[in-house]
Design an enzyme around this catalytic site. Structure first.
Site, PDB file in Angstrom:
ATOM      1  N   LYS A  71       0.829  -1.209   0.000  1.00  0.00           N
ATOM      2  CA  LYS A  71       0.000   0.000   0.000  1.00  0.00           C
ATOM      3  C   LYS A  71       0.864   1.260   0.000  1.00  0.00           C
ATOM      4  CE  LYS A  71      -3.675   2.655   0.733  1.00  0.00           C
ATOM      5  NZ  LYS A  71      -4.729   2.893  -0.273  1.00  0.00           N
ATOM      6  N   LYS A 141      -1.426  12.726   4.505  1.00  0.00           N
ATOM      7  CA  LYS A 141      -1.202  11.717   5.547  1.00  0.00           C
ATOM      8  C   LYS A 141      -0.431  10.527   4.998  1.00  0.00           C
ATOM      9  CE  LYS A 141      -4.305   8.831   5.930  1.00  0.00           C
ATOM     10  NZ  LYS A 141      -4.610   7.531   5.275  1.00  0.00           N
TER      11      LYS A 141
END
Length: 208
Positions: A71, A141
């Site tokens: 990811k 983020k």
């Protein structure tokens, strides 16, 4: 973090997979997500049928932490591609390309295309940056997490660092909840104009 979660779960008698997803809200709605899993094969086999209901690409990447690692690799690409897409669309504007549909048609079948570019082009063309399901703060983020992971393995990521800096500048100027393509607006302003426009300014006032 995923490995620590796995250790805690196993210590208390539970099984654990880290299983981040990719694809955005539209793929979540139609069940075509990509799901990247990390953990034992036996645990993955138990939950794979359930995950197949949510995603069309469900893969076990390796032991605990491998799904999260995959990811992070993806999010590095998303952040850099997003920055490149914003720069490319601004370059097209400054070079005088007026037929945006023709540009989208050409780029969508060219070597420089990416899923992020195809996603950003209509957003930028419409100057539709507010009320997004993919806000800039989420990308910021993710880039922060990518950089933290890179530091742990003593790796420098120059392109990701440039993308992170641009996104941080946009967040600082009040665009955290705007669409992740909004760095296009920041890039399009000269240094002397960097104090405006801010939230609440309409698209036509931007002059795009």
């Amino acid at each position: 973090m995923a490995c620590r979660c796995a250790e805690d779960c196993i210590r208390h008698g539970f099984e654990f997979l880290d299983a981040p997803i990719s694809g955005g809200p539209h793929k979540a709605r139609d069940g075509s997500l990509t799901i990247m899993c990390g953990g034992p094969q036996a645990t993955f086999a138990k939950v794979e049928p359930v995950m197949q209901c949510m995603g069309t690409h469900v893969r076990l990447m390796g032991p605990h932490g491998s799904g999260t690692a995959a990811k992070l690799v993806n999010q590095l690409l998303v952040g850099v591609h997003s920055t490149a897409a914003c720069e490319a669309m601004l370059l097209a504007e400054k070079l005088g390309i007026q037929d945006q549909q023709a540009l989208q048609d050409v780029l969508s079948t060219s070597f420089g295309c990416s899923e992020v570019l195809k996603r950003h082009m209509p957003v930028i063309t419409a100057s539709d940056f507010s009320g997004s399901q993919m806000p800039l703060r989420n990308m910021m983020k993710d880039l922060d997490i990518v950089q933290a992971a890179a530091r742990e393995v003593d790796l420098s990521l120059p392109a990701a660092s440039a993308a992170q800096k641009l996104h941080a500048d946009a967040v600082q100027e009040g665009y955290a909840d705007w669409d992740m393509a909004v760095p296009y607006v920041l890039l399009g302003r000269s240094e002397k104009d960097r104090c405006g426009p801010r939230l609440g300014v309409s698209n036509d006032q931007w002059g795009f």
